[in-house]
Design a protein around this motif. Sequence first.
Motif, PDB file in Angstrom:
ATOM      1  N   THR A  39       0.845  -1.192   0.000  1.00 59.53           N
ATOM      2  CA  THR A  39       0.000   0.000   0.000  1.00 59.53           C
ATOM      3  C   THR A  39       0.880   1.240   0.000  1.00 59.53           C
ATOM      4  N   MET A  40       0.601   2.192  -0.907  1.00 64.07           N
ATOM      5  CA  MET A  40       1.379   3.425  -0.991  1.00 64.07           C
ATOM      6  C   MET A  40       1.041   4.327   0.201  1.00 64.07           C
ATOM      7  N   GLU A  41       1.963   5.280   0.470  1.00 57.53           N
ATOM      8  CA  GLU A  41       1.802   6.156   1.627  1.00 57.53           C
ATOM      9  C   GLU A  41       0.509   6.973   1.532  1.00 57.53           C
ATOM     10  N   MET A  80      -1.857   7.599  12.225  1.00 56.68           N
ATOM     11  CA  MET A  80      -1.684   8.783  11.375  1.00 56.68           C
ATOM     12  C   MET A  80      -0.473   9.598  11.820  1.00 56.68           C
ATOM     13  N   SER A  81      -0.250   9.651  13.136  1.00 58.98           N
ATOM     14  CA  SER A  81       0.892  10.416  13.655  1.00 58.98           C
ATOM     15  C   SER A  81       2.225   9.785  13.278  1.00 58.98           C
ATOM     16  N   SER A  82       2.204   8.485  12.891  1.00 62.66           N
ATOM     17  CA  SER A  82       3.439   7.763  12.591  1.00 62.66           C
ATOM     18  C   SER A  82       3.787   7.735  11.111  1.00 62.66           C
ATOM     19  N   LEU A  83       2.902   8.241  10.261  1.00 58.87           N
ATOM     20  CA  LEU A  83       3.174   8.228   8.825  1.00 58.87           C
ATOM     21  C   LEU A  83       4.391   9.097   8.491  1.00 58.87           C
ATOM     22  N   LYS A  84       5.147   8.662   7.495  1.00 57.16           N
ATOM     23  CA  LYS A  84       6.439   9.292   7.185  1.00 57.16           C
ATOM     24  C   LYS A  84       6.327  10.784   6.886  1.00 57.16           C
TER      25      LYS A  84
END
Length: 472
Positions: A39-41, A80-84
């Motif tokens: 799955t893409m970001e 959500m807070s951990s997404l790059k």
Amino acid sequence: MKDPLSVFDYANAEHADDEIVLNRKGKSLLFMYKFRSETMEHEKLGYLSEADKALSLSLSLNPRLNRLNFSVRINVYFEMSSLKHTSNDRSYDLLQKALEDGKAAILVNLKGKDVCKVAEICQRLAKFPKCFSYGPKAVTNKEYLHTALDYLNQYICAKGQTYFLAFAIGTIHFDMGEFRTALEWHKRAFLLSDYKRAIGNVRKLCLCILNLEETASVYIEFINALTFIASKLDDLEFVNDLVPKSHWNECLGKLLRFLDFLKSFPLTTKQVEIAEYLKNVLLKKTLITARQFRKCQYTTSTRNDLEYELKTASLLQPVIEPESDHKDFEYDYFAVMSHESSGWIQCFLQQQLSTQMLYNDKKFTACPEAIKYDSCSTLLETTINGINKSRNTILVLSNDFLTSEWSLLKSIITETLQRRHVILLVISLENCNVPPEIESEHLLYFDFTDEKNIPMEIQNLKLALLEIDNFR
């Protein structure tokens, strides 16, 4: 089904804006984020954003589903807070939202998963933006760690201990720089763990020990801990990853000094294997040559060849001082055990009893003079001295104790009961019978035969020690 979310379109057509359907849609979107490979970001963010919308709408429609929605949305905001590509400001705001949802979920219903997630969020906020660093140097706001401990203590007092809670408390105390307390909680987590979870916990446990002051007693505790870990995991592979990768360099010197200490310490056959295995691991990680390491010779203890002479023992009359002779004892308790069990008892039980594990906990001090098993006279003398200096006696039963030391020490234990009129605290490490010389009305029994029950039994033992002291 190519698009599993299409079922919610059908459900919404039948029941528009149904709060239960929305809750399940939000949960499904979270699962797709977690478990869909490749799955893409931007797709991950899309799943989580849609989940947030569905859960928020469900919350506005039916407050009775608050706990279910909050328990899912807390994870949505956390992920959500951990997404790059999430900015620091956005990440911090999302963690704050996750924390508020977590508090709301706990307020409605105290669940272990929610409490552990709140604790993890608090740890990240306490160390923000260095969320994935270990230790007190990364902490910028300690209040969040205290908040996490409040919730974890609340759950344990209400519903008991689990692996996840013990592990979480251990990591929080480590971040607070309270390495001894952190170590004792990681010991509990290890006892409560299965094989897979034990591997991850070992690194944290060993890192705690290596952050304590380097003393002989800590080195002895370390080798005893490694011995128990090896017996539970039934191999030595864990030694390859003894601490987190990011901490190997700072721990290398301490591990080398630990091995140097073991050269002059009598080891069991298993402990020699552990020392040799660790030596080979360090050879691969340092510039020290194999020739330099050849000087590391470890001594196997010959203690197993010792047999006690009962005839000699009969000439030594035990003298247990009555309780009336003592206004104040020096120590809270003295543990009587077999030589075989002494390492485990000192490493796990005594350190747990002397550490304030929970907010309302009391510390109990063990008589530091260890039993000497070298001969009949030293065994009797050190046992008598320990009992006379201590308010309570803990008798640790195991099969090897009953076949070896008990024949020599039973006169001391029975005299203690006669002259002190005390309750004997009996711990059973293995399935074995309480000796008939001890009357049942004179003992309190604690079952340590199941590792996962040991943490609760230790708390029960603490309560018993406290009640006995108050009764006096």
